[in-house]
Design a protein around this motif. Sequence first.
Motif, PDB file in Angstrom:
ATOM      1  N   ILE A  76       0.876  -1.175   0.000  1.00  0.00           N
ATOM      2  CA  ILE A  76       0.000   0.000   0.000  1.00  0.00           C
ATOM      3  C   ILE A  76       0.910   1.221   0.000  1.00  0.00           C
ATOM      4  CG2 ILE A  76      -1.821   1.247   1.215  1.00  0.00           C
ATOM      5  CD1 ILE A  76      -2.626  -1.439   2.472  1.00  0.00           C
ATOM      6  N   PRO A  77       0.943   1.988  -1.086  1.00  0.00           N
ATOM      7  CA  PRO A  77       1.936   3.065  -1.198  1.00  0.00           C
ATOM      8  C   PRO A  77       1.693   4.264  -0.303  1.00  0.00           C
ATOM      9  CG  PRO A  77       0.469   3.079  -3.100  1.00  0.00           C
ATOM     10  CD  PRO A  77       0.143   1.839  -2.320  1.00  0.00           C
ATOM     11  N   ASP A  78       0.439   4.513   0.084  1.00  0.00           N
ATOM     12  CA  ASP A  78       0.166   5.758   0.807  1.00  0.00           C
ATOM     13  C   ASP A  78      -1.156   5.638   1.559  1.00  0.00           C
ATOM     14  OD1 ASP A  78       0.403   8.335   1.715  1.00  0.00           O
ATOM     15  OD2 ASP A  78      -0.266   9.278  -0.146  1.00  0.00           O
ATOM     16  N   LEU A  79      -1.091   5.353   2.843  1.00  0.00           N
ATOM     17  CA  LEU A  79      -2.317   5.280   3.637  1.00  0.00           C
ATOM     18  C   LEU A  79      -2.984   6.652   3.698  1.00  0.00           C
ATOM     19  CD1 LEU A  79      -1.216   3.127   6.723  1.00  0.00           C
ATOM     20  CD2 LEU A  79      -2.779   2.437   4.902  1.00  0.00           C
ATOM     21  N   ASP A  80      -4.313   6.675   3.660  1.00  0.00           N
ATOM     22  CA  ASP A  80      -5.022   7.949   3.793  1.00  0.00           C
ATOM     23  C   ASP A  80      -5.914   7.971   5.031  1.00  0.00           C
ATOM     24  OD1 ASP A  80      -7.011   6.242   3.034  1.00  0.00           O
ATOM     25  OD2 ASP A  80      -7.551   7.298   1.193  1.00  0.00           O
ATOM     26  N   SER A  81      -5.712   7.012   5.942  1.00  0.00           N
ATOM     27  CA  SER A  81      -6.481   6.975   7.187  1.00  0.00           C
ATOM     28  C   SER A  81      -5.613   6.371   8.274  1.00  0.00           C
ATOM     29  CB  SER A  81      -7.755   6.151   7.006  1.00  0.00           C
ATOM     30  OG  SER A  81      -7.435   4.797   6.712  1.00  0.00           O
ATOM     31  N   TYR A  82      -6.069   6.492   9.516  1.00  0.00           N
ATOM     32  CA  TYR A  82      -5.443   5.758  10.608  1.00  0.00           C
ATOM     33  C   TYR A  82      -6.017   4.350  10.608  1.00  0.00           C
ATOM     34  CZ  TYR A  82      -3.831  10.317  12.123  1.00  0.00           C
ATOM     35  OH  TYR A  82      -3.234  11.546  12.154  1.00  0.00           O
ATOM     36  N   ALA A  83      -5.211   3.386  10.978  1.00  0.00           N
ATOM     37  CA  ALA A  83      -5.661   2.003  10.880  1.00  0.00           C
ATOM     38  C   ALA A  83      -5.044   1.156  11.980  1.00  0.00           C
ATOM     39  CB  ALA A  83      -5.295   1.423   9.513  1.00  0.00           C
ATOM     40  N   LEU A  84      -5.844   0.260  12.518  1.00  0.00           N
ATOM     41  CA  LEU A  84      -5.382  -0.783  13.426  1.00  0.00           C
ATOM     42  C   LEU A  84      -5.713  -2.113  12.779  1.00  0.00           C
ATOM     43  CD1 LEU A  84      -4.392  -2.006  16.129  1.00  0.00           C
ATOM     44  CD2 LEU A  84      -6.723  -1.682  16.998  1.00  0.00           C
ATOM     45  N   LEU A  85      -4.687  -2.887  12.438  1.00  0.00           N
ATOM     46  CA  LEU A  85      -4.859  -4.186  11.808  1.00  0.00           C
ATOM     47  C   LEU A  85      -4.362  -5.245  12.768  1.00  0.00           C
ATOM     48  CD1 LEU A  85      -4.179  -5.177   8.152  1.00  0.00           C
ATOM     49  CD2 LEU A  85      -3.233  -6.583   9.984  1.00  0.00           C
ATOM     50  N   PHE A  86      -5.208  -6.244  13.059  1.00  0.00           N
ATOM     51  CA  PHE A  86      -4.795  -7.300  13.979  1.00  0.00           C
ATOM     52  C   PHE A  86      -5.378  -8.635  13.536  1.00  0.00           C
ATOM     53  CE2 PHE A  86      -8.580  -5.315  15.671  1.00  0.00           C
ATOM     54  CZ  PHE A  86      -9.362  -6.348  16.172  1.00  0.00           C
ATOM     55  N   SER A  87      -4.865  -9.691  14.139  1.00  0.00           N
ATOM     56  CA  SER A  87      -5.164 -11.043  13.683  1.00  0.00           C
ATOM     57  C   SER A  87      -6.500 -11.544  14.223  1.00  0.00           C
ATOM     58  CB  SER A  87      -4.047 -11.997  14.121  1.00  0.00           C
ATOM     59  OG  SER A  87      -4.383 -13.340  13.830  1.00  0.00           O
ATOM     60  N   PHE A  88      -7.278 -12.151  13.335  1.00  0.00           N
ATOM     61  CA  PHE A  88      -8.434 -12.949  13.731  1.00  0.00           C
ATOM     62  C   PHE A  88      -8.033 -14.417  13.784  1.00  0.00           C
ATOM     63  CE2 PHE A  88     -12.519 -15.119  12.658  1.00  0.00           C
ATOM     64  CZ  PHE A  88     -13.256 -14.694  13.753  1.00  0.00           C
ATOM     65  N   ALA A  89      -7.084 -14.795  12.921  1.00  0.00           N
ATOM     66  CA  ALA A  89      -6.486 -16.130  12.914  1.00  0.00           C
ATOM     67  C   ALA A  89      -5.163 -16.037  12.164  1.00  0.00           C
ATOM     68  CB  ALA A  89      -7.403 -17.146  12.240  1.00  0.00           C
ATOM     69  N   GLY A  90      -4.172 -16.806  12.595  1.00  0.00           N
ATOM     70  CA  GLY A  90      -2.906 -16.841  11.887  1.00  0.00           C
ATOM     71  C   GLY A  90      -2.005 -15.667  12.183  1.00  0.00           C
ATOM     72  N   ARG A  91      -0.943 -15.558  11.359  1.00  0.00           N
ATOM     73  CA  ARG A  91       0.077 -14.552  11.596  1.00  0.00           C
ATOM     74  C   ARG A  91       0.449 -13.840  10.298  1.00  0.00           C
ATOM     75  NH1 ARG A  91       2.156 -15.292  16.573  1.00  0.00           N
ATOM     76  NH2 ARG A  91       3.920 -13.920  16.123  1.00  0.00           N
ATOM     77  N   ILE A 110      -0.348  -0.505  13.694  1.00  0.00           N
ATOM     78  CA  ILE A 110      -1.039   0.783  13.642  1.00  0.00           C
ATOM     79  C   ILE A 110      -0.443   1.588  12.500  1.00  0.00           C
ATOM     80  CG2 ILE A 110      -1.688   2.872  14.873  1.00  0.00           C
ATOM     81  CD1 ILE A 110      -1.107   1.365  17.472  1.00  0.00           C
ATOM     82  N   GLY A 111      -1.268   1.975  11.564  1.00  0.00           N
ATOM     83  CA  GLY A 111      -0.823   2.780  10.438  1.00  0.00           C
ATOM     84  C   GLY A 111      -1.311   4.205  10.565  1.00  0.00           C
ATOM     85  N   SER A 112      -0.505   5.142  10.121  1.00  0.00           N
ATOM     86  CA  SER A 112      -0.870   6.557  10.107  1.00  0.00           C
ATOM     87  C   SER A 112      -0.879   7.063   8.671  1.00  0.00           C
ATOM     88  CB  SER A 112       0.125   7.378  10.934  1.00  0.00           C
ATOM     89  OG  SER A 112       0.115   6.972  12.297  1.00  0.00           O
ATOM     90  N   PRO A 113      -1.635   8.106   8.367  1.00  0.00           N
ATOM     91  CA  PRO A 113      -1.705   8.612   6.993  1.00  0.00           C
ATOM     92  C   PRO A 113      -0.345   9.006   6.439  1.00  0.00           C
ATOM     93  CG  PRO A 113      -3.458   9.548   8.321  1.00  0.00           C
ATOM     94  CD  PRO A 113      -2.561   8.818   9.270  1.00  0.00           C
ATOM     95  N   SER A 114      -0.236   8.891   5.118  1.00  0.00           N
ATOM     96  CA  SER A 114       0.976   9.244   4.370  1.00  0.00           C
ATOM     97  C   SER A 114       2.134   8.300   4.647  1.00  0.00           C
ATOM     98  CB  SER A 114       1.405  10.690   4.663  1.00  0.00           C
ATOM     99  OG  SER A 114       0.373  11.583   4.324  1.00  0.00           O
ATOM    100  N   GLY A 115       1.819   7.094   5.064  1.00  0.00           N
ATOM    101  CA  GLY A 115       2.855   6.104   5.275  1.00  0.00           C
ATOM    102  C   GLY A 115       2.652   4.907   4.369  1.00  0.00           C
ATOM    103  N   GLU A 126      -6.107 -14.384   8.795  1.00  0.00           N
ATOM    104  CA  GLU A 126      -7.362 -13.647   8.652  1.00  0.00           C
ATOM    105  C   GLU A 126      -7.245 -12.408   9.533  1.00  0.00           C
ATOM    106  OE1 GLU A 126     -10.849 -16.115   9.329  1.00  0.00           O
ATOM    107  OE2 GLU A 126      -9.619 -17.904   9.031  1.00  0.00           O
ATOM    108  N   HIS A 127      -7.618 -11.266   9.006  1.00  0.00           N
ATOM    109  CA  HIS A 127      -7.404 -10.060   9.796  1.00  0.00           C
ATOM    110  C   HIS A 127      -8.679  -9.270  10.012  1.00  0.00           C
ATOM    111  CE1 HIS A 127      -6.918  -7.645   5.930  1.00  0.00           C
ATOM    112  NE2 HIS A 127      -7.689  -6.852   6.645  1.00  0.00           N
ATOM    113  N   LEU A 128      -8.634  -8.471  11.064  1.00  0.00           N
ATOM    114  CA  LEU A 128      -9.649  -7.469  11.352  1.00  0.00           C
ATOM    115  C   LEU A 128      -8.985  -6.109  11.251  1.00  0.00           C
ATOM    116  CD1 LEU A 128     -11.281  -9.354  14.298  1.00  0.00           C
ATOM    117  CD2 LEU A 128     -12.503  -8.677  12.239  1.00  0.00           C
ATOM    118  N   LEU A 129      -9.731  -5.139  10.778  1.00  0.00           N
ATOM    119  CA  LEU A 129      -9.165  -3.822  10.513  1.00  0.00           C
ATOM    120  C   LEU A 129     -10.113  -2.735  10.986  1.00  0.00           C
ATOM    121  CD1 LEU A 129      -6.983  -2.049   9.062  1.00  0.00           C
ATOM    122  CD2 LEU A 129      -8.419  -2.211   7.013  1.00  0.00           C
TER     123      LEU A 129
END
Length: 333
Positions: A76-91, A110-115, A126-129
């Motif tokens: 993902i070249p450029d995030l435009d939102s804040y994001a928390l991505l974590f596991s529902f299953a697996g790694r 945890i992702g921040s914009p423009s990163g 499997e992930h939750l976001l």
Amino acid sequence: MDYDPAAYHAVPLRAFQHLNTSNLGVLERGVGRFFPGAKFELGSAEKPIRVIANRCQLDGIALAYSRLGTTAQIRIPDLDSYALLFSFAGRARASTGRGEVEIGAGRGLIGSPSGAVRLDYGAGFEHLLLSVRPNALATKLEAMTGAAVREPLRFAEQADFRRPATENLRRLFMFLVDSLDSSASGLDPLGLAELEQAVMVSFLTANDSNYSLLLHRRPQSAASWQVHRAEAYIEANWDQPLTIEALALVTGVSARTLFHSFSKSRGYSPMDFAKRIRLGHARRMLEEGDASTAVTTVAYTCGFGNLGHFSGYYRRAFGELPSATLRRSLEAS
């Protein structure tokens, strides 16, 4: 070729399906709607992708679940939102401009914009976001601190769920997901708006950022008239979503200052006060109810999206279940 999701285990946010495909082009276009420029490299040609992606967009946040069914690398070249991505299953593993983050049972990203972000998914991942719009989070931050957000808000990239505050954020996210999944008719707007606000406030306080010192320093005290003004506002607007921005505006102090003063002088928070007011209105509705009155409708009207929680709060406040109050009203009519 698309596949039948009924053949697989139940997944979160199943009423909000965004993608159900085995086509890489469809996957990239679908993800690109929310993460422009996202590119996928599949790790195994022998195991084709089998994608389910669900996404629920609220006002300031979005909740999502996905699985690919194979190893993959996502850029993902450029995030435009804040994001928390974590596991529902697996790694999985994430690489950013500042290092690498392992994503598993106890840690998330945890992702921040423009990163820029590169994600390396394991085969069973499997992930939750949780995504948060920058302007919505900045508005909450200003209301909480009483200070203008002059420097862009940036978070440390690792979410550690061994920390109680961060685990509470994950639990709040899952509570919102479960509430959306279990409500056939959808959550009431009042309760949903306040749950969404709670998620954003938790996002700010649970994760380390360049504003953490400001968020966690000891708050000042509000004057007694400011506490009274907040109570009057809540009483007058009990049937509307209660926002920290509105409370800060009507009292002239930051939300943290107001909550601190409520706790010090009243022994509870403004949200607890709102709950008391709403329970009082619910009781009057049930006492004046007729054959068309339903406990569920009263609960939703008064901002309680979870009927079980409403019944528990009601019983502790009045010594009986809401159904008992309604039944007594019907017997007396």
